[in-house]
Design an enzyme around this catalytic site. Structure first.
Site, PDB file in Angstrom:
ATOM      1  N   ARG A  17      53.737 117.462  15.029  1.00  8.17           N
ATOM      2  CA  ARG A  17      54.474 118.333  15.760  1.00  8.17           C
ATOM      3  C   ARG A  17      55.961 118.140  14.858  1.00  8.17           C
ATOM      4  NH1 ARG A  17      54.503 116.846  21.673  1.00  8.17           N
ATOM      5  NH2 ARG A  17      53.156 115.069  20.829  1.00  8.17           N
ATOM      6  N   LYS A  24      55.331 110.683   9.980  1.00  6.47           N
ATOM      7  CA  LYS A  24      56.471 110.736  11.022  1.00  6.47           C
ATOM      8  C   LYS A  24      57.571 109.329  10.860  1.00  6.47           C
ATOM      9  CE  LYS A  24      55.224 110.476  15.214  1.00  6.47           C
ATOM     10  NZ  LYS A  24      54.927 111.153  16.512  1.00  6.47           N
ATOM     11  N   THR A  82      44.266 105.907  18.937  1.00  3.23           N
ATOM     12  CA  THR A  82      44.923 104.737  19.117  1.00  3.23           C
ATOM     13  C   THR A  82      44.185 103.277  19.365  1.00  3.23           C
ATOM     14  OG1 THR A  82      45.238 105.445  21.547  1.00  3.23           O
ATOM     15  CG2 THR A  82      47.206 105.647  20.097  1.00  3.23           C
ATOM     16  N   ASN A 173      52.203 106.424  31.405  1.00  2.00           N
ATOM     17  CA  ASN A 173      51.876 105.382  30.379  1.00  2.00           C
ATOM     18  C   ASN A 173      52.916 105.624  29.036  1.00  2.00           C
ATOM     19  OD1 ASN A 173      50.648 103.516  28.886  1.00  2.00           O
ATOM     20  ND2 ASN A 173      49.326 104.884  27.888  1.00  2.00           N
ATOM     21  N   ASN A 381      98.158 105.521 -17.911  1.00  2.00           N
ATOM     22  CA  ASN A 381      98.167 106.600 -17.108  1.00  2.00           C
ATOM     23  C   ASN A 381      97.307 107.697 -17.821  1.00  2.00           C
ATOM     24  OD1 ASN A 381     100.244 108.204 -15.072  1.00  2.00           O
ATOM     25  ND2 ASN A 381      99.857 109.515 -16.907  1.00  2.00           N
TER      26      ASN A 381
HETATM   27  C1  UD1 Z   1      49.518 107.829  23.650  1.00  2.00           C
HETATM   28  C2  UD1 Z   1      48.761 107.674  24.828  1.00  2.00           C
HETATM   29  C3  UD1 Z   1      49.133 108.123  26.189  1.00  2.00           C
HETATM   30  C4  UD1 Z   1      50.654 107.953  26.380  1.00  2.00           C
HETATM   31  C5  UD1 Z   1      51.484 108.105  25.055  1.00  2.00           C
HETATM   32  C6  UD1 Z   1      52.852 107.752  25.231  1.00  2.00           C
HETATM   33  C7  UD1 Z   1      46.350 107.172  23.990  1.00  2.00           C
HETATM   34  C8  UD1 Z   1      44.874 108.047  23.948  1.00  2.00           C
HETATM   35  N1  UD1 Z   1      47.084 107.893  24.632  1.00  2.00           N
HETATM   36  O1  UD1 Z   1      49.261 109.396  23.668  1.00  2.00           O
HETATM   37  O2  UD1 Z   1      48.492 107.737  27.294  1.00  2.00           O
HETATM   38  O3  UD1 Z   1      51.044 108.445  27.502  1.00  2.00           O
HETATM   39  O4  UD1 Z   1      50.789 107.539  23.792  1.00  2.00           O
HETATM   40  O5  UD1 Z   1      53.743 108.104  24.107  1.00  2.00           O
HETATM   41  O6  UD1 Z   1      46.593 106.281  23.539  1.00  2.00           O
HETATM   42  N2  UD1 Z   1      48.325 106.228  15.771  1.00  2.00           N
HETATM   43  C9  UD1 Z   1      47.570 105.705  14.754  1.00  2.00           C
HETATM   44  N3  UD1 Z   1      46.341 105.741  14.539  1.00  2.00           N
HETATM   45  C10 UD1 Z   1      45.646 106.962  15.345  1.00  2.00           C
HETATM   46  C11 UD1 Z   1      46.154 107.647  16.255  1.00  2.00           C
HETATM   47  C12 UD1 Z   1      47.336 107.266  16.681  1.00  2.00           C
HETATM   48  O7  UD1 Z   1      48.218 104.779  14.082  1.00  2.00           O
HETATM   49  O8  UD1 Z   1      44.543 107.019  14.945  1.00  2.00           O
HETATM   50  C13 UD1 Z   1      49.519 106.058  16.215  1.00  2.00           C
HETATM   51  C14 UD1 Z   1      50.352 107.430  15.900  1.00  2.00           C
HETATM   52  O9  UD1 Z   1      51.055 107.417  14.668  1.00  2.00           O
HETATM   53  C15 UD1 Z   1      51.455 107.422  16.942  1.00  2.00           C
HETATM   54  C16 UD1 Z   1      51.059 106.386  18.133  1.00  2.00           C
HETATM   55  O10 UD1 Z   1      50.041 105.703  17.618  1.00  2.00           O
HETATM   56  O11 UD1 Z   1      52.704 106.649  16.522  1.00  2.00           O
HETATM   57  C17 UD1 Z   1      50.439 107.321  19.422  1.00  2.00           C
HETATM   58  O12 UD1 Z   1      49.758 108.070  18.861  1.00  2.00           O
HETATM   59  P1  UD1 Z   1      49.707 109.772  19.759  1.00  2.00           P
HETATM   60  O13 UD1 Z   1      48.497 110.534  19.062  1.00  2.00           O
HETATM   61  O14 UD1 Z   1      50.951 110.324  19.522  1.00  2.00           O
HETATM   62  O15 UD1 Z   1      49.360 109.422  21.146  1.00  2.00           O
HETATM   63  P2  UD1 Z   1      49.568 110.343  22.404  1.00  2.00           P
HETATM   64  O16 UD1 Z   1      48.969 111.414  22.270  1.00  2.00           O
HETATM   65  O17 UD1 Z   1      51.302 110.637  22.476  1.00  2.00           O
HETATM   66 CA    CA Z   2      53.148 110.771  20.851  1.00  2.00          CA
END
Ligand code: UD1
Ligand code: CA
Length: 468
Positions: A17, A24, A82, A173, A381
């Site tokens: 995004r 990011k 994650t 969360n 100067n």
């Molecule tokens: C996640 C949570 C959600 C929570 C939210 C809060 C999960 C499945 N969901 O969702 O419950 O409310 O955060 O912000 O965890 N990242 C990695 N590797 C990956 C995927 C993500 O390093 O394979 C990092 C991303 O760079 C990011 C962070 O983890 O900084 C969160 O990932 P993102 O995909 O934004 O999770 P959300 O969908 O926001």
């Molecule tokens: Ca996020």
């Protein structure tokens, strides 16, 4: 005895995004990459050997940004969620035991104190850990926290998988966890990518641990702003604004006058002394230090520079990687491009550019000049329009001007060149030969006067041309 803490910062994602080609966490707020303050926070909880950053997208750039020696990196080549991000670090993380604290690299406002409370919340011996939650009036996009009768977390349901009843839950969360390391690794293999994006969700650990009799404690944060993660450039701008506001507030409380503080941009590591005045729209960046009783003019930009006490920068002056001693005046509209050293009380006026130049104490270049690769003595100067011709198309050459010399207006100093102490250059001279101390040098054509010439030309009329 307290269990040791290991921190894992997830920073592998691109951040779709942001609509950017840059990872990011490399985007900047408050003058730093997003991941930098996050790492600083981690280092308040654990020694560098116990701090790990999960990198993937632009891994090398992220590594370079996190310069603290000793920090570990976990490479997540493919972003499979994650949960996966932590799993790929198993070899390094599992043997460390203790508490496993996980949060994201895109939430730079998170405080170490909050994480300490989270670790403390995880006290019950049978709990699997603790997670941070917030009551949000609009929790859209966040995972919802499901509690058991005792108020512990037994599940986190992602927005897309939630039932209407679960969507009505306002407890969100925050993605910030403290796990009991042994339990986490014991059960982590139960994670399955059984969701539409086929990702390993870290959030699924909540349900897995609860099923094994280790429901997680919940720490509810009062101010969700602190755990705000940055997803797009609007959020980036608002976090940047928060950092900027904090910085000017701290400076004002420390005795710096900041006019229209909402307009100035001051980076986190900048230091400014008492009674200095910062005028509107000034930008003070990087590792700049400014002494006491200085004035930074409206719209001035100072980067990675050192200004002693009583330095005055007029409006719209730019100073980069330079050192200005006590009482120096620069500008308005001066440009100290790079690596200059301006000694005590020297004056640099409007439309004067300096590059790799040393100005001696009390020296003056008050208007319209270019001084590059020069060493200019005390009390010299420099007249308006003086140019050091430091570049011959191939190489740069030095100009040296002795103490007390007087350089007449519109002089052209063809480097390499040396002007002796106390020498005098006539206005409009092109100087190509060294000038000894106390000499006068004139390097210009002698003036010619032709009596009546103009008058004759006029009488010849318009069509005919006069040849003098
Ligand atoms: C996640 C949570 C959600 C929570 C939210 C809060 C999960 C499945 N969901 O969702 O419950 O409310 O955060 O912000 O965890 N990242 C990695 N590797 C990956 C995927 C993500 O390093 O394979 C990092 C991303 O760079 C990011 C962070 O983890 O900084 C969160 O990932 P993102 O995909 O934004 O999770 P959300 O969908 O926001
Ligand atoms: Ca996020």
């Amino acid at each position: 005895m307290e269990s040791p803490v290991t921190v894992v910062i997830l920073a592998a994602g691109l951040g779709t995004r942001m609509k950017s080609r840059q990872a990011k966490v490399l985007h900047r707020a408050g003058g730093k990459s997003l991941v930098e303050p996050v790492v600083d926070t981690a280092l308040r909880l654990a020694p560098p050997e116990r701090v790990f950053v999960v990198v993937g997208y632009q891994a090398d750039e992220v590594r370079k940004t996190v310069a603290t020696p000793g920090i570990g990196f976990i490479v997540q080549a493919e972003q499979k969620g994650t949960g996966h991000a932590v799993m790929v670090g198993r070899e390094a993380l599992e043997p460390l035991g203790g508490h496993l604290v996980v949060f994201y690299g895109d939430g730079p406002l998170l405080r170490a104190e909050t994480l300490r409370s989270l670790i403390r919340a995880h006290t019950a011996s049978d709990s699997g850990g603790a997670l941070l939650a917030a009551h949000m009036s609009n929790p859209t996009g966040y995972g919802r926290v499901i509690r058991d009768a005792r108020g512990r977390a037994i599940e986190v349901v992602e927005q897309k998988a939630a039932t209407p009843e679960q969507l009505a839950i306002h407890e969100a969360n925050m993605g910030i966890y403290c796990f009991r390391s042994d339990l986490f690794w014991k059960h982590v293999d139960q994670l399955r990518p059984d969701n539409p994006p086929k990702e390993y969700y870290l959030t699924d650990m909540v349900k897995i641990l609860a099923a094994a009799g280790h429901a997680m404690e919940i720490l509810k944060i009062a101010d969700p702003q602190e755990v705000m993660g940055i997803n797009d450039r609007l959020e980036l701008a608002s976090v940047d604004g928060i950092f900027r506001e904090r910085k000017v507030m701290a400076l004002m409380l420390a005795g710096v006058t900041i006019e229209k503080p909402e307009t100035v941009t001051i980076d986190a590591d900048v230091q400014i002394g008492m009674d200095t005045v910062v005028e509107p729209f000034a930008q003070i960046l990087g590792r700049t230090t400014i002494g006491e009783n200085c004035r930074i003019g409206a719209g001035a930009i100072v980067k990675d520079s050192e200004l002693a006490d009583q330095v005055e920068l007029g409006p719209f002056t730019m100073v980069a990687t330079s050192r200005l001693e006590r009482g120096v005046h620069c500008g308005p509209f001066a440009r100290l491009r790079m690596e200059n050293h301006v000694a005590e009380g020297a004056h640099i006026g409007n439309f004067v550019e300096l590059k790799k130049t040393r100005m001696g104490a009390g020296a003056k270049a008050n208007h319209l000049a270019y001084l590059g690769d020069s060493e200019i003595g005390a009390k010299v100067n420099i007249g308006a329009g003086t140019i050091t011709c430091n570049y011959d198309g191939v190489a740069k050459h030095a100009t040296k001007i002795g103490d007390g010399a007087f350089v007449g207006s519109n002089s052209t100093l063809v480097a390499p060149i040396q002007i002796g102490e106390g020498a005098y250059l006539g206005a409009g001279s092109v100087i190509t030969e060294p000038v000894p101390p106390d000499a006068l040098a004139l390097g210009r054509a002698r003036q010619v006067v032709k009596e009546e010439w103009a008058k004759k030309r006029r009488s010849l009329g318009r069509r005919e041309k006069t040849t003098p």
